[in-house]
Structure formats: C-alpha cells, structure tokens
Enzyme design. Structure first.
Site, mmCIF file in Angstrom:
data_model
loop_
_atom_site.group_PDB
_atom_site.id
_atom_site.type_symbol
_atom_site.label_atom_id
_atom_site.label_comp_id
_atom_site.label_asym_id
_atom_site.label_seq_id
_atom_site.Cartn_x
_atom_site.Cartn_y
_atom_site.Cartn_z
ATOM 1 N N HIS A 154 60.042 -5.082 106.328
ATOM 2 C CA HIS A 154 60.539 -3.978 107.162
ATOM 3 C C HIS A 154 61.531 -4.495 108.203
ATOM 4 O O HIS A 154 62.607 -3.921 108.396
ATOM 5 C CB HIS A 154 59.350 -3.301 107.843
ATOM 6 C CG HIS A 154 59.715 -2.175 108.769
ATOM 7 N ND1 HIS A 154 59.583 -0.862 108.425
ATOM 8 C CD2 HIS A 154 60.199 -2.184 110.036
ATOM 9 C CE1 HIS A 154 59.987 -0.095 109.433
ATOM 10 N NE2 HIS A 154 60.352 -0.885 110.424
ATOM 11 N N GLU A 155 61.198 -5.593 108.860
ATOM 12 C CA GLU A 155 62.064 -6.129 109.901
ATOM 13 C C GLU A 155 63.298 -6.817 109.317
ATOM 14 O O GLU A 155 64.391 -6.747 109.883
ATOM 15 C CB GLU A 155 61.285 -7.092 110.802
ATOM 16 C CG GLU A 155 60.105 -6.475 111.526
ATOM 17 C CD GLU A 155 60.488 -5.272 112.374
ATOM 18 O OE1 GLU A 155 61.669 -5.162 112.772
ATOM 19 O OE2 GLU A 155 59.619 -4.436 112.638
ATOM 20 N N HIS A 158 66.080 -4.372 108.716
ATOM 21 C CA HIS A 158 66.792 -4.102 109.974
ATOM 22 C C HIS A 158 67.796 -5.215 110.256
ATOM 23 O O HIS A 158 68.967 -4.966 110.552
ATOM 24 C CB HIS A 158 65.807 -4.066 111.148
ATOM 25 C CG HIS A 158 65.024 -2.798 111.274
ATOM 26 N ND1 HIS A 158 65.600 -1.561 111.238
ATOM 27 C CD2 HIS A 158 63.692 -2.593 111.475
ATOM 28 C CE1 HIS A 158 64.672 -0.633 111.403
ATOM 29 N NE2 HIS A 158 63.501 -1.241 111.549
ATOM 30 N N ASP A 165 65.062 2.846 111.590
ATOM 31 C CA ASP A 165 63.764 3.433 111.288
ATOM 32 C C ASP A 165 63.884 4.876 110.836
ATOM 33 O O ASP A 165 64.750 5.622 111.302
ATOM 34 C CB ASP A 165 62.846 3.360 112.517
ATOM 35 C CG ASP A 165 62.358 1.949 112.777
ATOM 36 O OD1 ASP A 165 62.081 1.233 111.805
ATOM 37 O OD2 ASP A 165 62.246 1.569 113.949
#
Length: 802
Positions: A154-155, A158, A165
């Site tokens: 998830h990170e 980014h 998000d």
C-alpha cells in the site's frame, strides 16, 4: 537554445536528496531502508524488515499482474549499534536519501505507517515512515493485517507511482445520484465493497450499535456514523482503499473504479483509477509481464553501517578565481564551513587544484577547536593557472585513502568556477568510486558537466552567482551538512543577509534565537573592501551588548569578524547595527549559525524539494518546503524564497502555507507553478470488519490527538537554507508571452445552508497561482435534490481561500 540556471534560497536544513532506486527486468534494486540513529539497538527490527519485504515482493508481483517485485534492498544501521562482520560500509546511501525510514512516530498518526508525498498525481513520494512499534509489536496485526502483503505494498504504491488513498476520513460519505434518486454512500473503491452503516456507543467495556440516521441538514449520515465492511467481499479491490480486508488483492481499474467517491485519488488524479496511473508510469512502460506464478528472484538484503563522516574539500584555485573577489569569498565560505558547520568527530582534508592538484591538508579528525584552526590555515588565498577538475577529484580520493582502504561513504566538496574539457576522463571513475560528490558551481562559466558528478553519486548541487550583495557561496557551504539523520548534531543557519552599505550608513537587523537552538552559536560579519572591520553593535534579548572589540578577526582572513556565544545563547530577539566606516561603499553581510539546544529536543528545520533538477520551457518547475520540528509540523510560519538567476536581479517571493506545516511556492518569473497540497497518506485505512450473524468487531481507536498537540509550540524563529540549483532550458531569448493559465481548482466543496448552497474553493491566480485570476462557475443542474437556473460566479482576486 537559451539556458536559465538558478539557485534557490529558502529563508526560514538542506535540500532533500532523492532516491536511487533502479528497476531492472521488473525487479526493484537499491531500495534503501534506514534506521534512525536515535533508536536503540534491536535486531528484531532488521529481521522484521526483511520478513516484511520478502512477503510484500510476492504480493506486489501478483497485484501488478506479474510485473514488479523487490529484488535487492539495503538496510542502513546506525553508527552506535555494535558492528558485526556481515555489516558492510555505506557508499552513496544515507538516511536523508532513504526510501523508507524507521523512526519514532509522528504524533498525528501514532504507529500508522504513512508516505510523505509532495507531488502531484504520478509523481514519486519522498519516503515511507514505519515506527519501531509497528515493526516489533505483533498485536498491531489485527489493525493493519500482514505487514508485507498489505501495508508495505500500500505504501510503496504511494511512494513509487504517486497514487493516493481511496478512502477519506475527513469526508467518509458522499451523495450519489442514480436515475434521479439520491443515496448516501461510503467513500470507497470499489463501490462494490459491501457493509453496514452503524453508530457505536460505549460505556466502559460495554458497547452497543445501531444503524446510522440521515441528517437533513448535511444530506449525509449523522456525525459518528461509520461504514463497516463485511470481512468477506466479492470485490477483490482495492489495495488503496482497505488493504487489511483479506479478500482485497487488486487495485481498482477502469472497470471497478468509483469516480464519485470524495477521495484524494479522484481529486488529485482527475478521477483516474489507481491502475490507470500505474499503467501510465515509466516503470510500466519499461517492463513486460513475467511468465511465472512467483517472482523470479527472492529479495536479497545488504546490511550497511554508517561510519564517521569523512569530507575532503577540493577547491579551484585557477586564475579565473581572482575575478569578482572569488578567492576571498571562497576563503570566507570555507572558513565558516570548517569552524561552524562540519560536525564534531568528522574527518576533513583539503585539496586545491588548477592545472595540477595539491594536498594542502591531510585528513584531520575534528576533536577540538584547535583542529578547526589548523584546517583553516590550509585554505587557499591566491589563484593562478588552468583548470583540471579530474586532477583535483583524484587528489581528493588520494587524501581519503590515507585513512580508509576504499572511498565508500566518503564525501567530496568540489568547487569550481571554470570549464574543463577533460572532465569526461574521470566520469566512470567517479561513478564507481563509492564517494558522494557535492558540487558548487561558482559564476556563469562553471562547467555544465559538473552536475553529472553529483547526479551519479547522489551528491548535492549548488550554484553561486557573482552578485556582490549575495551570500550564495556561504549559503552553499552551509547546506552541506551530514545526511546521517541526526539533526541535533547539525549546524542550523538562522540568518544570512548581505547588502551594499554606503559610507557612514548602517545595516540593521534582528535575529531570533528560539528555544530549540542556542548551542555553538556564531555571529559572523563579513565585508569586501576594507582591511579593518566595520563598527558592530550586537545586543542580546536581556540587553547585554557585544561590540567590534568582542569579535575576532583572523590574521588569515581580514574581512571576517566572528563572535562565538559562550554556553547556550539567550532565547529571543538579538538586534544588530553595523556601520560602514570605510571610505567607499562596501558589501556587508551577517551570518548566524547555531545547533540544537538539547539532544532530546529536535530543532526546527525547513527542507526543500524540487520536482525536477532540469526542465524545458514552458513546463513548470515546482518547489516545495516542509517546515517541521522533528515530525511535528510548524504552522503559520512566514517563509520567503529567493531565486538568484545567472544574470539579472534576484527575485524574492512568499511561499503559500497549505495548513499542514508544508509550504509550496510558485516562481512564475522562472516558469514555476504551485504544487498540490503535500500529503501524508497512511495505511490506517478503515480498519473495521463486520462479521456475520450481527457480530461487529471494531479495532480500538487510538487516543484522540488535538490539533494543538500535533503542532510545534514555538514563538518567533529564523531559518535560512539553500534549496540547491535547477536548470530551465529552451527559454525564449525575446521574453515570454502569457503561456500559463490559472491553476486547476481541485477543492471545490458545496454545503447546504438552509435553502442555499455554500461553495468554497481555493482561488487560482492569473498565471497558475500567481497574481489575480478570474474564475467563472456555470451551473446548469445540481445533482442533489434541486434544479437551478444557469448561474455565473465571477471574481477578480489574488489567489487565496474563498
């Protein structure tokens, strides 16, 4: 082709350094994960990092349809941890350039991992922040899910691909209209994620739940309402919405993306899905699917330990350094670096070069002020001959190898004002050296190839003009601090100002020493004509006065006067008056540096970041600044930036505060535009699950932290930092036309106020965010409950909140 080159100064710690991650055949290499030097030794941190990334590699491979995986990772271990045989030396890696940091928490998020993103959609983030508790505390598993398969991926998305998000804790619901019928929906992606809308009330350990009520005023659900997804979902998307759901294994694509959701992904990426942004990345274009059910390589790890800082100054003393007072300015700037900037315990050597190179000072470890005085005696005072940059760099390498068998982790500070056609002879040698080369280009004729040395080795790049009333060279040396992450040991520049002062006239000013600094504080006055000092009066906050006689003027440097404040400098406003007592006008400057007042309290810093080092007109450059105390944002600071071009006058502009302690600036004169709001996107997501048969399990919320608690509590303060240099190519020589439109409005919001709708947005400027712009809104139909006649709203205002 016309080239524009400039130095950026931020008046308020050095420019943020970039990632060196490489992508080869789908495998990411040279990922750097750095452990903060403040953390106590705990090898479970290392073991859990390795387990997390290995697990994440397989999950990323499957989530990206067999395209990407983590091949090679470097973990930087603090100097104070006990050495081990398997630890290698750092080369060009450092804490400041790490892709992932492990450090104590940022209060707003607690142990929530987050990614600091400066840029717009598709632009890489700065770093991922994990806390030691996140890596060590297995009880957090229920909140975040698996560290590797869920959170790290998830990170990483980014960080690497600049997506955002798909949830929004500030706007968890929105109104959706289908076939003329309105309904309230949870902000999520995909919209096929199912669950219940509930309010939970707790008395002690006893909790009750009920369905959410509709609020006629807001047209949404009541305050306190939460959307609780079912644990088992039919939809496999999306990792950027709720990575903790067991059934989530994909990103939202065009077929599953929820364009109506009021989330950052829609706002920042023009309603494109996460997978669309990934597909538009350079990574995606340069790779092909791998015919395998698992990554072709298991993740490998290198453990690197930092060591004492080793720096060699490699200084140009060719004949052109006699021009524009350059050799004297070099002495002044390098003296400040040696006496005030370079950290105690560092090793320093000095080399000068012209047609050949000479060692003027072998490596000395700074263990006392006497060693600093020995080093400044090695600085050059005269200049003659040609320019042989490679000879200087090689001699610098020779100095470092007197102590170390290799150059790994060492630093070269290379300053030159001339061109050298032979620079290509040592490019490969420099690239493979393991040394970091910081470059300072002095004047308009410095070799353009100079920046390649920094680009190849991860060093800093600076440019200093010959403008007489500029401290650019001094500020460049001030910007070369350690990249260890130990900010409490680094010198911080509080003031840097210079001006031409007429005969018998005064230069006055105020420098604020705040409570976070005060140790090792220096007030330095420089001038450029007389061999005797101007009249100086300095008054501390309690009224104690220091005059010219209290300042020290070195026999080696007759145009610099220095005052070192004993102990910790008084907190408050220090006032100074400097009179030019020479027979002609001269440029006088005041430079003030200090260090942290306490090792336990981080000082206030400002970090600068540009979206690009080189650009083509009319593509805009974006410069960002982050003002913080440790991981606490500093709000409400007035931040000015000065752009010094190769030719022409410097331009000073005020930065825009986005309200999160991050400031963004636009330099329209030099083709720069406002950046989007700096985001800290975190993996907290919506960590709630709804289990069948009416049993609801909600993770315990973290203690509420007020806005006051997550802001640094400060009075007045001063900071000055250099933001490095940038180049804009193909700038028309005859001037520019009006090529910049108003910047896009991305934060339009509508709220019901009785029988009216209140609209709010950030007003753009005439040119991007600069100047006065005109905006027109046309409404033919509002997709809520009402229909309106065509209306127009126009205004002519400077960029600001409306």
């Amino acid at each position: 082709m016309r080239m524009f080159k400039s130095l950026v100064l931020l008046f308020l710690v050095p420019v943020v350094r970039g990632s060196m991650v490489q992508l080869k055949n789908g495998g990411y290499e040279d990922i750097v994960i750095a452990i903060n030097p403040e953390l106590p030794e705990d090898h479970n941190i290392i073991r859990n990092i390795q387990a997390m990334v290995k697990e994440a590699s397989t999950f990323l491979f499957n989530a990206t349809k067999q395209r990407f995986f983590f091949k090679a990772v470097k973990i930087i271990i603090p100097l104070h941890w006990l050495p081990k045989p398997e630890y290698l030396s750092v080369k060009t890696e450092s804490y400041d350039k790490a892709d992932v940091i492990v450090a104590n928490p940022y209060l707003k998020y607690g142990d929530d991992p987050y990614t600091l993103q400066y840029g717009r959609c598709g632009e890489k983030g700065r770093y991922i922040h994990f806390t030691p508790d996140f890596l060590l505390n297995d009880t957090l598993y229920n909140i975040y899910g698996s560290r590797g398969t869920k959170v790290f991926v998830h990170e990483w998305v980014h960080l690497r691909w600049g997506v955002f998000d798909e949830y929004n804790n500030d706007a968890p619901f929105y109104v959706s209209v289908n076939s003329g019928k309105a309904s309230v929906e949870a902000t999520r992606c995909s919209a096929d994620v199912t669950g219940q809308y509930i309010v939970q009330s707790c008395m002690g350990s006893s909790c009750t739940t009920r369905e959410c009520k509709y609020d006629q005023q807001t047209k949404l659900y009541e305050a306190g309402c939460k959307f609780i997804p079912y644990k088992t979902q039919i939809s496999p998307a999306s990792i950027m919405y709720m990575q903790s759901l067991p059934t989530v294994v994909e990103f939202c694509d065009q077929s599953t993306h929820n364009e109506k959701a009021t989330n950052l992904q829609n706002k920042m990426c023009n309603y494109k899905s996460t997978w669309e942004v990934i597909m538009n990345s350079a990574d995606f274009s340069n790779t092909s699917p791998i015919n395998s059910t698992s990554p072709p390589f298991e993740t490998s790890f290198s453990l690197l330990q930092t060591k004492d800082r080793v720096v060699c100054l490699v200084l140009d003393v060719s004949g052109s350094m006699r021009s524009y007072n350059r050799i004297n300015r070099l002495y002044q700037a390098a003296e400040i670096f040696l006496l005030q900037i370079i950290e105690m315990g560092s090793w320093v050597g000095i080399v000068t070069f012209q047609s050949t190179a000479q060692i003027t000072c072998n490596l000395q470890q700074i263990v006392s002020e006497n060693i600093r005085q020995v080093l400044i005696k090695c600085l050059p005072t005269s200049a003659d001959g040609g320019t042989n940059i490679c000879a200087g760099v090689r001699k610098g390498f020779e100095v470092i190898k007197q102590k170390y068998s290799n150059l790994d982790g060492s630093e070269i500070v290379l300053l030159t004002d001339g061109e050298d056609s032979g620079m290509s002879n040592c490019l490969t040698e420099v690239k493979n050296s393991g040394s970091i080369i910081h470059t300072i280009a002095l004047g308009p004729s410095a070799a353009p190839e100079l920046e390649q040395f920094s680009d190849m080795t991860g060093g800093l790049k600076f440019y200093a003009t010959d403008t007489v009333d500029s401290n650019g060279l001094i500020d460049a040396f001030n910007g070369i601090s350690s990249g260890s992450g130990n900010i409490s040991e680094q010198s911080i520049q509080l003031e840097s100002t210079a001006q031409s002062v007429a005969v018998k006239q005064w230069m006055n000013g105020t420098v604020t020493v705040d409570s976070t600094v005060g140790n090792d504080t220096f007030f330095v006055v420089t001038w450029d004509q007389s061999t005797s000092p101007p009249d100086i009066l300095l008054r501390d906050p309690k009224g104690k006065e220091y005059r010219t006689s209290n300042f020290t003027v070195s026999n080696l440097n007759l145009r610099t006067a220095r005052l070192n404040i004993a102990g910790t400098a008084e907190v408050g406003d220090w006032l100074y008056w400097i009179q030019n007592n020479h027979t002609v006008s001269q440029v006088i400057s005041m430079i003030v540096t200090s260090r942290a007042a306490s090792l336990a309290v981080p000082p206030v810093t400002v970090k600068a970041h540009m979206n690009k080092d080189t650009n083509n007109f009319p593509n805009p450059m974006v410069i960002y600044a982050e003002v913080s105390q440790g991981f606490l944002p500093v709000l409400g600071a007035t931040v000015m930036a000065t752009v010094e071009p190769q030719a022409g006058s410097a331009v000073e502009l005020k930065l825009i505060d986005d309200g999160s302690g991050n400031l963004i600036i636009t330099f329209l004169t030099f083709c720069l535009e406002i950046g989007d709001v700096i985001q800290m996107n975190n993996s907290m997501s919506n960590c709630f699950f709804f289990f069948g048969a009416g049993e609801i399990k909600i993770n315990a919320p973290r203690p509420e932290v007020s806005d006051e608690e997550i802001q640094a509590k400060l009075g007045s303060f001063n900071r000055v930092a250099t933001g490095g240099s940038f180049v804009v190519e193909n700038v028309p020589s005859g001037g520019t036309t009006d090529v910049f439109p108003p910047c896009k409005i991305t934060d339009l919001e509508a709220q019901f106020e009785e029988d009216k709708i209140h609209l709010s947005w950030t007003a753009p400027g005439n040119d991007l965010d600069e100047g006065q712009g005109k905006v027109k809104f046309c409404f033919s139909q509002l997709e809520v409950m009402h229909y309106c006649q065509l209306s127009e709203i126009t205004y002519d205002e400077p960029a600001k909140e409306r």
